[in-house]
Design an enzyme around this catalytic site. Structure first.
Site, PDB file in Angstrom:
ATOM      1  N   MET A  30       0.842  -1.202   0.000  1.00 47.35           N
ATOM      2  CA  MET A  30       0.000   0.000   0.000  1.00 47.35           C
ATOM      3  C   MET A  30       0.877   1.252   0.000  1.00 47.35           C
ATOM      4  SD  MET A  30      -3.394  -0.927   2.152  1.00 47.35           S
ATOM      5  CE  MET A  30      -2.717  -0.724   3.776  1.00 47.35           C
ATOM      6  N   HIS A  37       9.102  -3.501   3.570  1.00 45.66           N
ATOM      7  CA  HIS A  37       8.695  -3.705   2.173  1.00 45.66           C
ATOM      8  C   HIS A  37       9.908  -4.050   1.311  1.00 45.66           C
ATOM      9  CE1 HIS A  37       5.553  -0.610   3.479  1.00 45.66           C
ATOM     10  NE2 HIS A  37       4.798  -1.621   3.082  1.00 45.66           N
ATOM     11  N   SER A 185       6.444  -0.252  10.190  1.00 45.70           N
ATOM     12  CA  SER A 185       5.074  -0.153   9.677  1.00 45.70           C
ATOM     13  C   SER A 185       4.879   1.243   9.110  1.00 45.70           C
ATOM     14  CB  SER A 185       4.076  -0.377  10.816  1.00 45.70           C
ATOM     15  OG  SER A 185       2.789   0.076  10.435  1.00 45.70           O
ATOM     16  N   ARG A 187       2.336   2.826   9.381  1.00 42.13           N
ATOM     17  CA  ARG A 187       1.527   3.557  10.373  1.00 42.13           C
ATOM     18  C   ARG A 187       2.366   4.102  11.527  1.00 42.13           C
ATOM     19  NH1 ARG A 187      -2.674  -0.520   8.837  1.00 42.13           N
ATOM     20  NH2 ARG A 187      -4.429   0.674   8.019  1.00 42.13           N
TER      21      ARG A 187
HETATM   22  P1  AMP Z   1       1.423  -2.886   3.442  1.00 43.46           P
HETATM   23  O1  AMP Z   1       1.989  -1.827   2.563  1.00 43.46           O
HETATM   24  O2  AMP Z   1       1.362  -2.489   4.887  1.00 43.46           O
HETATM   25  O3  AMP Z   1       0.151  -3.484   2.921  1.00 43.46           O
HETATM   26  O4  AMP Z   1       2.478  -4.077   3.419  1.00 43.46           O
HETATM   27  C1  AMP Z   1       2.862  -4.678   2.213  1.00 43.46           C
HETATM   28  C2  AMP Z   1       3.615  -5.946   2.523  1.00 43.46           C
HETATM   29  O5  AMP Z   1       4.779  -5.632   3.306  1.00 43.46           O
HETATM   30  C3  AMP Z   1       2.786  -6.947   3.338  1.00 43.46           C
HETATM   31  O6  AMP Z   1       3.040  -8.257   2.857  1.00 43.46           O
HETATM   32  C4  AMP Z   1       3.328  -6.761   4.731  1.00 43.46           C
HETATM   33  O7  AMP Z   1       3.195  -7.899   5.549  1.00 43.46           O
HETATM   34  C5  AMP Z   1       4.789  -6.467   4.446  1.00 43.46           C
HETATM   35  N1  AMP Z   1       5.394  -5.787   5.585  1.00 43.46           N
HETATM   36  C6  AMP Z   1       4.934  -4.671   6.212  1.00 43.46           C
HETATM   37  N2  AMP Z   1       5.720  -4.367   7.269  1.00 43.46           N
HETATM   38  C7  AMP Z   1       6.700  -5.316   7.309  1.00 43.46           C
HETATM   39  C8  AMP Z   1       7.818  -5.548   8.168  1.00 43.46           C
HETATM   40  N3  AMP Z   1       8.085  -4.763   9.203  1.00 43.46           N
HETATM   41  N4  AMP Z   1       8.597  -6.618   7.908  1.00 43.46           N
HETATM   42  C9  AMP Z   1       8.328  -7.432   6.850  1.00 43.46           C
HETATM   43  N5  AMP Z   1       7.296  -7.262   6.006  1.00 43.46           N
HETATM   44  C10 AMP Z   1       6.489  -6.219   6.231  1.00 43.46           C
END
Ligand code: AMP
Length: 282
Positions: A30, A37, A185, A187
């Site tokens: 996202m 990421h 994160s 967030r």
């Molecule tokens: P998002 O942009 O939050 O939807 O995350 C995209 C992808 O990155 C998802 O598969 C998440 O699980 C992964 N992700 C987010 N934060 C982390 C992290 N700290 N370590 C590893 N993968 C992550």
């Protein structure tokens, strides 16, 4: 790196490579990218010929009153990071492109979606299943990479990919953390300095669980109380859930004598943070 916003164009571009036998790897996100990421992108780069990353803030996985409208965005910076990581295609469709007028289909994964974030965020995993199904159908990757930070999401995706006979291998990747333990994160940007300090209670509670296990404790309720009290002692926190579950089924465990997952969701200020850890007992 080529930036693509249209589904038809992404199909045309990627097909060229698939037809000549190139391996396609895919990392859905996202955006507002961080090292978590990028760890997925790096693995994807190592294991595939062509790397596709998507940035799409998916409205169908946000509930009313959640942060869809204000979800952090920085496409320019994200594109530069992805370019530097050797990504071939960045797919950034609009909401209208993904959900045109008349869109009427839902996907629901029962069982594995029910507890944890599924209880706190009704409909969230239906939205995740829908968008990931669409993205996998559009990109048709050989492999797709997801973080264990969103552990339940990973299990839900593995479930529907198997159930729907989708031809993509789902790879789960370890959680990337700051040096002090906070899971990265997008967030985390919502946290002020005070809240950032309090947010450490999530990852630090894992050490408390280890201590309790080493002391011979096997009662879920005892260890749950230790973790809950520890989190409550931190200002600006509000517990959504503290759950000890089976790492495969995500059903609550009866005691702590077998491997288990501790899954946490805690509001710190206005940020809802999640974290988890698998404890090996046997
Ligand atoms: P998002 O942009 O939050 O939807 O995350 C995209 C992808 O990155 C998802 O598969 C998440 O699980 C992964 N992700 C987010 N934060 C982390 C992290 N700290 N370590 C590893 N993968 C992550």
């Amino acid at each position: 790196m080529k930036i693509i916003t249209k589904i038809s164009e992404s199909r045309d571009e990627i097909n060229v490579f698939r037809c000549v036998g190139k391996r396609i790897g895919f990392v859905p996100t996202m955006g507002y990218l961080h090292e978590g990421h990028l760890s997925l992108v790096k693995k994807c780069r190592e294991e595939n010929d062509i790397v596709v990353v998507s940035i799409f803030v998916n409205p169908t996985q946000f509930g009313a009153g959640e942060d869809f409208e204000c979800y952090p965005k920085d496409l320019k910076k994200d594109a530069a990071l992805l370019q530097g990581a050797g990504v071939d295609f960045l797919f950034t469709p609009s909401v209208e492109e993904m959900y045109p007028e008349g869109f009427s289909t839902a996907i629901s994964v029962s069982g594995i979606s029910d507890g944890l974030c599924g209880s706190s965020r009704p409909g969230h995993f239906d939205g995740v299943a829908l968008v990931v199904t669409k993205l996998l159908n559009i990109i048709m990757p050989h492999k797709a990479y997801f973080g264990m930070k969103d552990y339940q999401q990973l299990q839900v995706i593995k479930r529907f990919v198997a159930d729907l006979n989708m031809n993509t291998k789902i790879i789960g990747m370890p959680i990337i953390r700051e040096t002090d333990g906070l899971a990265l994160s997008s967030r985390n940007i919502y946290l002020n300095a005070d809240e950032r300090r309090s947010a450490l209670c999530l990852s630090r509670s894992f050490a408390l669980v280890c201590e309790a296990l080493e002391g011979g404790e096997t009662e879920v309720s005892e260890v749950k109380t230790i973790v809950e009290n520890f989190i409550k002692d931190h200002p600006h926190t509000r517990i959504d859930y503290v759950q000890f579950v089976d790492p495969e089924t995500l059903k609550p465990v009866k005691d702590l004598t077998k491997d288990f997952l501790l899954a946490l969701a805690v509001y710190v200020g206005k940020a809802r943070l999640i974290d988890n850890n698998i404890f090996k007992v046997m």
